[in-house]
Design a protein around this motif. Structure first.
Motif, PDB file in Angstrom:
ATOM      1  N   ILE A   1       0.857  -1.192   0.000  1.00 44.60           N
ATOM      2  CA  ILE A   1       0.000   0.000   0.000  1.00 44.60           C
ATOM      3  C   ILE A   1       0.893   1.242   0.000  1.00 44.60           C
ATOM      4  CG2 ILE A   1      -1.886   1.218   1.133  1.00 44.60           C
ATOM      5  CD1 ILE A   1      -2.646  -1.605   0.103  1.00 44.60           C
TER       6      ILE A   1
ATOM      7  N   LYS B   1       0.177   4.494  -0.715  1.00 45.25           N
ATOM      8  CA  LYS B   1      -0.402   5.839  -0.535  1.00 45.25           C
ATOM      9  C   LYS B   1       0.567   6.737   0.230  1.00 45.25           C
ATOM     10  CE  LYS B   1      -2.743   4.509   3.715  1.00 45.25           C
ATOM     11  NZ  LYS B   1      -3.895   3.783   4.262  1.00 45.25           N
TER      12      LYS B   1
ATOM     13  N   ASN C   1      -5.263   4.301  -2.097  1.00 43.78           N
ATOM     14  CA  ASN C   1      -6.624   4.505  -1.599  1.00 43.78           C
ATOM     15  C   ASN C   1      -7.311   5.728  -2.192  1.00 43.78           C
ATOM     16  OD1 ASN C   1      -5.145   6.382  -0.197  1.00 43.78           O
ATOM     17  ND2 ASN C   1      -6.325   6.151   1.701  1.00 43.78           N
TER      18      ASN C   1
ATOM     19  N   VAL D   1      -7.877   0.359  -2.941  1.00 45.74           N
ATOM     20  CA  VAL D   1      -8.278  -0.217  -1.651  1.00 45.74           C
ATOM     21  C   VAL D   1      -9.038   0.774  -0.772  1.00 45.74           C
ATOM     22  CG1 VAL D   1      -6.349  -1.862  -1.658  1.00 45.74           C
ATOM     23  CG2 VAL D   1      -6.084   0.340  -0.490  1.00 45.74           C
TER      24      VAL D   1
ATOM     25  N   MET E   1     -13.356  -8.191   1.443  1.00 49.41           N
ATOM     26  CA  MET E   1     -12.311  -7.393   2.070  1.00 49.41           C
ATOM     27  C   MET E   1     -12.865  -6.798   3.362  1.00 49.41           C
ATOM     28  SD  MET E   1     -11.571  -3.830   2.293  1.00 49.41           S
ATOM     29  CE  MET E   1     -10.317  -2.636   1.858  1.00 49.41           C
TER      30      MET E   1
ATOM     31  N   LEU F   1     -11.753  -4.140   6.971  1.00 49.54           N
ATOM     32  CA  LEU F   1     -10.855  -3.143   7.545  1.00 49.54           C
ATOM     33  C   LEU F   1     -11.238  -2.956   9.027  1.00 49.54           C
ATOM     34  CD1 LEU F   1      -8.693  -1.046   6.629  1.00 49.54           C
ATOM     35  CD2 LEU F   1     -10.565   0.448   5.960  1.00 49.54           C
TER      36      LEU F   1
ATOM     37  N   MET G   1      -3.260  -5.785   7.884  1.00 50.84           N
ATOM     38  CA  MET G   1      -2.396  -4.659   7.551  1.00 50.84           C
ATOM     39  C   MET G   1      -1.073  -4.837   8.308  1.00 50.84           C
ATOM     40  SD  MET G   1      -5.575  -1.919   7.432  1.00 50.84           S
ATOM     41  CE  MET G   1      -4.646  -0.581   8.058  1.00 50.84           C
ATOM     42  N   SER G   2      -0.250  -3.788   8.303  1.00 51.28           N
ATOM     43  CA  SER G   2       1.111  -3.961   8.840  1.00 51.28           C
ATOM     44  C   SER G   2       1.157  -4.543  10.249  1.00 51.28           C
ATOM     45  CB  SER G   2       1.848  -2.619   8.832  1.00 51.28           C
ATOM     46  OG  SER G   2       2.118  -2.254   7.499  1.00 51.28           O
TER      47      SER G   2
ATOM     48  N   ARG H   1      -2.486  -6.362   3.052  1.00 52.11           N
ATOM     49  CA  ARG H   1      -2.260  -5.009   2.541  1.00 52.11           C
ATOM     50  C   ARG H   1      -1.278  -4.289   3.461  1.00 52.11           C
ATOM     51  NH1 ARG H   1      -7.923  -5.352   3.236  1.00 52.11           N
ATOM     52  NH2 ARG H   1      -7.641  -3.764   4.833  1.00 52.11           N
ATOM     53  N   LEU H   2      -0.047  -4.145   2.999  1.00 50.09           N
ATOM     54  CA  LEU H   2       0.992  -3.623   3.874  1.00 50.09           C
ATOM     55  C   LEU H   2       1.566  -2.304   3.380  1.00 50.09           C
ATOM     56  CD1 LEU H   2       2.929  -6.958   4.525  1.00 50.09           C
ATOM     57  CD2 LEU H   2       0.948  -6.034   5.722  1.00 50.09           C
ATOM     58  N   GLY H   3       1.438  -1.283   4.211  1.00 48.57           N
ATOM     59  CA  GLY H   3       2.024   0.014   3.895  1.00 48.57           C
ATOM     60  C   GLY H   3       3.264   0.238   4.742  1.00 48.57           C
ATOM     61  N   THR H   4       3.026   0.618   5.991  1.00 44.98           N
ATOM     62  CA  THR H   4       4.098   0.963   6.919  1.00 44.98           C
ATOM     63  C   THR H   4       5.216  -0.083   6.989  1.00 44.98           C
ATOM     64  OG1 THR H   4       2.267   1.862   8.213  1.00 44.98           O
ATOM     65  CG2 THR H   4       4.433   1.869   9.247  1.00 44.98           C
TER      66      THR H   4
ATOM     67  N   ARG I   1       3.995   6.801   7.532  1.00 44.20           N
ATOM     68  CA  ARG I   1       3.514   7.883   6.673  1.00 44.20           C
ATOM     69  C   ARG I   1       3.516   9.183   7.451  1.00 44.20           C
ATOM     70  NH1 ARG I   1       0.382   3.437   5.395  1.00 44.20           N
ATOM     71  NH2 ARG I   1      -1.064   3.865   7.097  1.00 44.20           N
TER      72      ARG I   1
HETATM   73  C1  LIG Z   1      -3.342   2.480   4.446  1.00 43.56           C
HETATM   74  C2  LIG Z   1      -4.082   1.219   4.239  1.00 43.56           C
HETATM   75  C3  LIG Z   1      -3.463  -0.024   4.467  1.00 43.56           C
HETATM   76  C4  LIG Z   1      -2.042  -0.170   4.969  1.00 43.56           C
HETATM   77  O1  LIG Z   1      -1.895   0.284   6.264  1.00 43.56           O
HETATM   78  P1  LIG Z   1      -0.540  -0.013   7.099  1.00 43.56           P
HETATM   79  O2  LIG Z   1      -1.013  -0.046   8.496  1.00 43.56           O
HETATM   80  O3  LIG Z   1       0.376   1.101   6.811  1.00 43.56           O
HETATM   81  O4  LIG Z   1      -0.023  -1.315   6.640  1.00 43.56           O
HETATM   82  C5  LIG Z   1      -4.214  -1.156   4.216  1.00 43.56           C
HETATM   83  N1  LIG Z   1      -5.481  -1.100   3.767  1.00 43.56           N
HETATM   84  C6  LIG Z   1      -6.099   0.076   3.537  1.00 43.56           C
HETATM   85  C7  LIG Z   1      -7.497   0.066   3.046  1.00 43.56           C
HETATM   86  C8  LIG Z   1      -5.422   1.260   3.765  1.00 43.56           C
HETATM   87  O5  LIG Z   1      -6.058   2.427   3.537  1.00 43.56           O
END
Ligand SMILES: *Cc1c(COP(=O)(O)O)cnc(C)c1O
Length: 254
Positions: free
Chosen positions: A38, A40, A61, A83, A179, A181, A226-227, A242-245, A251
């Motif tokens: 992810i 963003k 996103n 996402v 999906m 959240l 997620m992370s 779904r991995l961002g951090t 961020r």
């Molecule tokens: C930002 C986001 C993520 C990733 O989040 P992290 O905690 O940084 O891994 C996953 N899914 C969605 C829908 C997001 O908006």
């Protein structure tokens, strides 16, 4: 730049080990789990670095943010996921800019995406690249609003079956799964009941769809984790995390 490259590659390495360990604990094959990075708020260059390190799926996103990054990344062999919540007035742009929309949170939105896909299919010139492109189905996931979740987005559990049935009737969409959240909690164990619930809903939905003669609807995907909680999600059956951090670092808050 060398340092940056190293750190994304190193993060990826670490994340992959955790994915493999969680899969093993759950008696699952690691190939069943797709890492969706992810990206963003991170620049196109970070996406390129992650791709060079081997990531093949990316999620954003916001349509507008992705629209500004995508031109410089057209050459990458990647699949682009949306996402985040999509406003229906941006459905047509999203359908052009993403390979899959993983956050379809209403039937109204699904119908807008269907209309966009249908219009796009119509303007494909005869003999356009890609056999069968005239009837391309855009993969989508339904975002489910699980009981107790604070976020307002998502199809209610009680409506899931009828929404799934209706989406399966749309000829330009391909319903691939669900999906969720869950609310953020320090302790990833607190997300476990949500992940388990999504898996139960998937099984229930498959059963009911088979009963209503949607034999093609296997709905294989569960996008969850997620992370901070992806390992728990994998233990509970996630096929996409779904991995961002964990990959790109934290961020900047806006
Ligand atoms: C930002 C986001 C993520 C990733 O989040 P992290 O905690 O940084 O891994 C996953 N899914 C969605 C829908 C997001 O908006």
């Amino acid at each position: 730049m060398g340092v940056e490259t190293n750190s994304i590659a190193r993060n990826l390495d670490r994340v992959r080990k955790h994915i493999a360990a969680a899969a093993e604990r759950a008696g699952r094959k690691v190939e069943e789990i797709t890492l969706v990075a992810i990206s963003k708020t991170f620049p196109a260059q970070s996406i390129r670095e992650a791709c060079n390190a081997g990531v093949r799926h990316f999620g954003e996103n916001r349509v507008q943010e992705w629209e500004s990054k995508r031109p410089s990344l057209e050459d990458l062999p990647a699949t682009w996921h949306l996402v985040g919540h999509l406003q229906s007035n941006k459905a047509a742009r999203a359908a052009q800019l993403f390979h899959t929309i993983d956050s379809v949170d209403s039937l109204h939105l699904a119908r807008k995406i269907e209309d966009a896909q249908k219009a796009a299919a119509r303007v494909q010139p005869v003999g356009a690249a890609g056999a069968g492109s005239e009837n391309r189905r855009l993969p989508v996931l339904i975002q489910v609003h699980l009981g107790g979740e604070e976020s307002k987005s998502g199809v209610e559990e009680a409506d899931l079956f009828s929404v799934a049935q209706a989406i399966l009737e749309l000829p330009h969409l391909e319903l691939r799964g669900l999906m969720c959240l869950p609310p953020y909690a320090e302790d990833p164990e607190q997300a476990r009941p949500y992940f388990r619930r999504l898996r139960e809903l998937q099984e229930d939905l498959r059963r009911r769809l088979r009963g209503s003669h949607h034999l093609e609807a296997t709905l294989p995907e569960l996008s969850m984790g997620m992370s901070h909680d992806f390992e728990v999600a994998i233990e509970e059956g996630a096929t996409q995390v779904r991995l961002g951090t964990a990959l790109f670092g934290s961020r900047k808050t806006k």
